[in-house]
Design a protein around this motif. Structure first.
Motif: not given
Length: 389
Positions: A271-287, A341-346
């Protein structure tokens, strides 16, 4: 020549007391309910949104595949907030097929099931990134028929079941008539949505619109070569850093553990190699609630009650937990759960600020495939009383 994308879905838990109430059904009259005895009360039925993506992977579809990779997590994040009419959260399953590729077997219609219905977001990402393109014959009717035959669509009338087929060759190609495939879809209560990669009127003249209309689905036309625009925000780097910390809260166990933990990091990297924005969105999905890994993560497994600590052999535990008592393991897992849970909330809180920043600074529309998919899914979900919060 071909096309691909958007996804995602919705699914609901049904509360039943004798009669099961789905997302789109009203409660039974009081006099009917009075006839229900404890002997006839059934357990709530889990409701699903099942989405099959049928993607053309011939030569001209590279742009569409890239759109799909970039926007996958937009779809997941959208449906994190979906609710059924009874306020239950739906479960989402995605299946993936490719067709129209010379590398596929001709005797099978140049069609391949890449992934059956799955709720494993890392696996869906991995399979999507594995797709490559090559010229071939595109048989729309046959790939629809194959997905209807091979996949377990279930018989719950309240499940939301959808096919999205993308491509840009005539919908009529192949020996199996798309009208017969559409009839089969209607019998299984599956809605077929078509996405033509090219001019809207051309898609109509080559029967892409009719292919959708026959099952009550939506017809869409998109520019698959359009570049997806990602707006950088002041919150991106912090979210990505938090994602790294989030990974450390996963405690792998069993035969799948180490392999899946590595896959988690690998999909982050793609995701990060494709685009930083994609990596961010994946991180949000993981939360979000949709990112669950009970098959290999001990925290999720114990929380979902799929696995008891006492059922796990010592040699299937990670090194740091081997030789520990059950109470010590339980305390350790609770601490990891709290940390997660704390990290996901952040991440969720930062994402609210991120989305506000994007809304203020965005000058272009989001990806065309994303818009097409979300529009169709929301419209069809509304008919079964789904809503978003």
């Amino acid at each position: 020549m071909k096309l691909l994308k958007h996804l995602f879905g919705i699914s609901c838990m049904i509360i039943s007391a004798g009669t099961i109430y789905g997302c789109n059904l009203k409660a039974q009259p009081q006099e009917t309910a009075a006839l229900v005895t404890t002997a006839t009360i059934e357990k709530p039925v889990k409701q699903y949104v099942k989405i099959a993506l049928l993607l053309d992977t011939s030569n001209s579809m590279d742009g569409l595949i890239n759109q799909a990779k970039a926007q996958l997590w937009d779809i997941v994040n959208e449906f994190t907030h979906a609710r059924c009419g009874n306020e239950a959260r739906p479960s989402l399953q995605i299946a993936l097929y490719e067709y129209g590729n010379d590398n596929l077997a001709s005797n099978e219609g140049y069609i391949r099931q890449v992934l059956g219905f799955s709720d494993d977001l890392d696996e869906i990402s991995e399979k999507l990134f594995s797709l490559t393109t090559n010229g071939g014959e595109e048989f729309c009717g046959e790939v629809i028929h194959t997905s209807l035959k091979q996949l377990n669509w279930g018989k719950n009338a309240d499940d939301l079941k959808m096919i999205f087929i993308a491509g840009n060759e005539p919908f009529t190609q192949g020996k199996l008539n798309y009208r017969d495939a559409a009839q089969n879809a209607k019998e299984k209560d599956v809605i077929v949505n078509t996405i033509f990669c090219g001019n809207y009127e051309q898609g109509i003249s080559t029967d892409w619109k009719n292919g959708a209309t026959l099952t009550g689905g939506d017809y869409m036309a998109i520019d698959h070569n359009r570049q997806v625009v990602h707006i950088e925000t002041p919150y991106d780097d912090i979210i990505i850093q938090l994602n790294g910390k989030l990974n450390k809260t996963y405690i792998s166990y069993g035969s799948l553990g180490s392999q899946k933990a590595l896959a988690q990091v690998a999909e982050d990297s793609k995701a990060y190699k494709l685009n930083k924005g994609v990596a961010v969105k994946r991180s949000v999905s993981k939360s979000s609630r949709l990112y669950k890994n009970s098959k290999w993560d001990l925290v999720d497994a114990v929380e979902s009650e799929e696995m008891a600590i006492s059922d796990i052999a010592s040699d299937e535990l990670p090194e740091e937990l081997q030789g520990k008592s059950e109470e010590e393991i339980k305390t350790y897992l609770e601490s990891k759960k709290k940390e997660r849970e704390d990290i996901q909330k952040q991440i969720q809180e930062l994402n609210i600020k991120r989305e506000a920043y994007i809304a203020k600074n965005q000058k272009e529309e989001t990806g065309e495939l994303e818009n097409a998919l979300l529009s169709a899914i929301k419209a069809q979900a509304a008919k079964k009383n789904y809503k978003w919060d």
